[in-house]
Design a protein around this motif. Structure first.
Motif, PDB file in Angstrom:
ATOM      1  N   GLU C  60       1.463  61.376  -5.304  1.00 48.36           N
ATOM      2  CA  GLU C  60       2.467  60.657  -6.100  1.00 48.36           C
ATOM      3  C   GLU C  60       3.540  61.599  -6.612  1.00 48.36           C
ATOM      4  OE1 GLU C  60       2.922  57.491  -6.343  1.00 48.36           O
ATOM      5  OE2 GLU C  60       1.173  57.189  -5.070  1.00 48.36           O
ATOM      6  N   PHE C  61       3.135  62.805  -7.020  1.00 48.30           N
ATOM      7  CA  PHE C  61       4.115  63.753  -7.534  1.00 48.30           C
ATOM      8  C   PHE C  61       5.121  64.140  -6.445  1.00 48.30           C
ATOM      9  CE2 PHE C  61       5.964  67.038  -9.987  1.00 48.30           C
ATOM     10  CZ  PHE C  61       6.174  68.114  -9.138  1.00 48.30           C
ATOM     11  N   ILE C  62       4.597  64.455  -5.274  1.00 49.10           N
ATOM     12  CA  ILE C  62       5.473  64.853  -4.175  1.00 49.10           C
ATOM     13  C   ILE C  62       6.454  63.738  -3.830  1.00 49.10           C
ATOM     14  CG2 ILE C  62       5.526  65.446  -1.727  1.00 49.10           C
ATOM     15  CD1 ILE C  62       4.446  67.744  -3.056  1.00 49.10           C
ATOM     16  N   ARG C  63       5.922  62.507  -3.840  1.00 49.36           N
ATOM     17  CA  ARG C  63       6.789  61.410  -3.439  1.00 49.36           C
ATOM     18  C   ARG C  63       7.814  61.052  -4.498  1.00 49.36           C
ATOM     19  NH1 ARG C  63       3.072  56.842  -0.774  1.00 49.36           N
ATOM     20  NH2 ARG C  63       5.045  55.760  -0.927  1.00 49.36           N
ATOM     21  N   ALA C  64       7.561  61.448  -5.739  1.00 50.51           N
ATOM     22  CA  ALA C  64       8.476  61.064  -6.811  1.00 50.51           C
ATOM     23  C   ALA C  64       9.552  62.101  -7.061  1.00 50.51           C
ATOM     24  CB  ALA C  64       7.688  60.814  -8.090  1.00 50.51           C
TER      25      ALA C  64
END
Lengths: 200, 259, 226
Positions: C60-64
């Motif tokens: 989720e962090f990478i995608r955000a």
């Protein structure tokens, strides 16, 4: 500034994407070729390069754009190419039978499009659109990289200018997190809401 | 000792109880058809027999062994995946949607089980597979991929695939419901042939005439319970329960009636 | 503003070398992404609550967050905890770890995309859950994940351009250098664009081909009368 650029580019992308999807599905081979070329070129070249061409390249031949309009043009053109496939898929996914049913109860093609096909197509493209919006938000981070420097491209200067205290980057990451996560949550809830009528 | 013994079977999906206490015995060589409206739990019951579906309560015994569990003292403990797999190898299942393996040829679909699970020598497994293909009338399709076959042909391959494991019991889960009408006959013919050879089978089906023709016993289920069971003559021509009668009326009388 | 041919002759060899560096960066990052993505996907499926949660958070962090921010974090922030990486390495790691998250999601959808009936049929003939993987599930997931994996390769290739902002050796950096030397951004960036196109377009064609190939083989799930 991020928000203005993102929102503006989003709108431009959608408009261009719909037009391009329309061309791609048209019966004219010329229109189809134009759409194909547009999509393939803008999807094969990095957005950074496109921004540089628009901001610095055009600037050098006399068309000087301010950073924000340049970003809108750049992200808009790029986004339109990316959304073409999304819209094409959305329209194509609507069963022909839907249009036929609409026509058989007396609607004309335009009404059929407006009341029957597009609402259903909208539900299909919604997840892709929201994903696209989130991606756009992240890509606008590149706009600041382009807008900040003057015309000197010396690599070192570029590095020195962007080298600030490390904490700034952590803050930046948190900033994007703060913006993307609510967007994702909004996306999921929109999807769920529009899918409600669809479950058999 | 019956081949299949089911006692006190309950199955819940969340708050919904689909099977409300099933007791059933099936003897070796018996052909049992299960009929009933959608949602009556017929498929759920079938899937509990080879533990593809897990019962919430109750016990299933096939060929003397408890399926999916073992008794430890006075408690029951779940079987390891390995042991369960071995149990399933002795029970053949044919699915409504065939579930052939699309990335394998027809022949490979059939010999995969014997080779990987039963550890049969490849050459012998191939022989077996070809014999079965001949038996279901598809010897010329050995090298074809499932997607190239019609639905009826795919289902016949699925039957061959199940038979390759030399099961003691065959379970048919609405084997012809997903087929176009003109393809149903070829599949029913194979099942009938199997029945005449003495295979113990339990069929969930909507093909009433077929059920009447080949079954030794017909079971009518509704709302998760067995309402009535008996020889086909009785069930189809002299049912004792009103629900059975209502169901048969609705299914068999297809003439258009004014609302 | 058209550059003379002799000028282009000076630029081309330099740009070609830089394009090769871009390809190298993309290749290393892609391999890292494929492998790390596999690790993360497996971690996410593990029964260890903490591990699967951690993997989910990572994805989720990478995608955000933008790749640029992640790159800056690795290049500018890591040194303050003692890990100072050269530009090329930092770029490869940033790109690799970024795409690992997307690969993990692709792998997940690949496995989920295999119809549940397939696993049931395999279990019905006596396969254990573990045995269903190599014989039934994985072969079918490969068909599903190939198109997105090629599309990721294309995106990765384009994202190497971001590494120019930390002065890592690749095509855009060379284009920037030449522009500051000759001050002709238009032709230079257009030529750079052409180089990217020549690298990415074949991949795009391959992706289209794979998408068609991915649709084959699922007719068995539907009743067909022929």
């Amino acid at each position: 500034m991020t928000v203005i650029v993102t929102a503006g580019s989003f709108v431009v992308s959608i408009v261009l994407g719909i037009i391009s999807a329309g061309c791609a599905t048209s019966r004219s081979p010329v229109l189809r070729a134009i759409s194909y070329a547009y999509v393939e070129v803008f999807r094969a070249v990095p957005i950074l390069t496109q921004l540089f061409i628009i901001y610095f390249g055009l600037g050098s031949i006399g068309i000087k754009l301010n950073p924000i309009p340049a970003a809108l043009v750049g992200f808009g053109l790029n986004g339109g190419a990316n959304l073409t496939e999304v819209f094409r898929g959305g329209i194509g996914a609507i069963d022909h039978g839907q249009t036929e049913a609409a026509l058989s109860i007396g609607m004309n093609p335009l009404m059929a499009l407006r009341y029957i096909v597009l609402p259903q197509a909208f539900r299909i493209v919604l997840p892709s659109l929201t994903n696209f919006a989130i991606g756009l938000l992240k890509d606008t981070s590149l706009a600041s990289a382009v807008a900040a420097p003057e015309l000197s491209f010396d690599a070192n200067t570029l590095v020195e200018r962007t080298f600030q205290s490390p904490e700034i980057y952590i803050l930046l990451a948190l900033f994007y997190l703060a913006m993307s996560l609510p967007l994702s949550a909004l996306a999921t809830s929109l999807e769920r809401r529009s899918a409600r009528g669809h479950r058999a | 000792m019956p081949l299949v013994r089911i006692r006190g079977l309950h199955k819940r999906f969340g708050a919904v109880e689909v099977l409300r206490g099933i007791d059933l015995d099936v003897h070796a060589g018996e052909k049992v058809s299960i009929i009933g409206p959608s949602g009556s739990g017929k498929t759920t019951l079938l899937r509990c027999i080879n533990y593809i579906g897990q019962p919430s309560e109750g016990h299933v015994t096939v060929n003397g062994s408890l399926i999916g569990e073992k008794s430890v003292g006075d408690r029951f403990v779940a079987l390891s995946d390995r042991s369960l797999a071995r149990q399933r190898a002795g029970i053949g299942m044919v699915f409504q949607r065939f579930n052939l393996f699309p990335h394998l040829t027809v022949l490979r679909n059939i010999e995969l089980g014997p080779v990987k699970v039963l550890k049969v020598a490849p050459a012998e497994a191939r022989e077996r597979a070809l014999t079965l293909l001949r038996k279901v009338g598809l010897a010329d399709k050995a090298a074809a991929y499932p997607e190239m076959l019609s639905g009826g042909q795919q289902q016949r391959v699925a039957i061959a695939r199940a038979l390759a494991m030399q099961p003691k019991l065959m379970l048919f889960d609405e084997a012809t419901s997903a087929l176009d009408p003109e393809l149903v006959g070829e599949v029913l013919a194979v099942i009938a042939q199997l029945a005449s050879e003495g295979m113990t089978m339990i069929l969930v089906t909507h093909e009433m005439q077929f059920a009447e023709d080949i079954s030794d016993r017909v079971i009518f289920m509704d709302h998760g319970k067995i309402v009535e069971q008996g020889p086909p003559d009785q069930i189809f021509h002299a049912p004792t329960h009103e629900r059975t009668r209502a169901f048969l009326r609705a299914v068999l009388d297809r003439r258009a009636k004014p609302l | 503003m058209m550059p003379s041919w002799s000028l282009i002759a000076v630029w081309l060899p330099l740009l070609v070398v830089a394009a090769v560096q871009t390809l190298k960066m993309a290749a290393f990052s892609y391999v890292l992404g494929v492998i790390a993505g596999l690790v993360i996907a497996i971690g996410q499926m593990s029964e260890h609550r903490l591990l699967s949660k951690a993997c989910r958070v990572y994805i989720e962090f990478i995608r955000a967050t933008p790749i640029l921010t992640q790159l800056f974090l690795i290049y500018f922030v890591l040194p303050s905890v003692g890990l100072a990486l050269p530009e090329f390495t930092a770029a490869v790691i940033a790109l690799g770890l970024h795409y690992a998250a997307y690969m993990a999601e692709t792998y997940r959808s690949g496995i989920a995309g295999v119809p549940v009936g397939q696993r049931e049929a395999a279990q019905a003939i006596g396969m254990t859950r573990t045995e269903t993987l190599p014989y039934i599930v994985l072969p079918q997931s490969i068909r599903i994940i190939l198109p997105p994996m090629v599309n990721s390769a294309i995106s990765l290739l384009k994202d190497t351009s971001v590494a120019s902002l930390i002065a890592a050796p690749e095509l855009m950096l060379r284009a920037n250098d030449l522009t500051s030397e000759y001050y002709m951004p238009m032709p230079l960036y257009i030529i750079a664009g052409i180089f990217y196109f020549m690298m990415a377009y074949p991949l795009s064609l391959w992706a289209r081909h794979l998408e068609r190939f991915a649709r084959r083989g699922y007719a068995s799930a539907h009743s067909v009368s022929r």
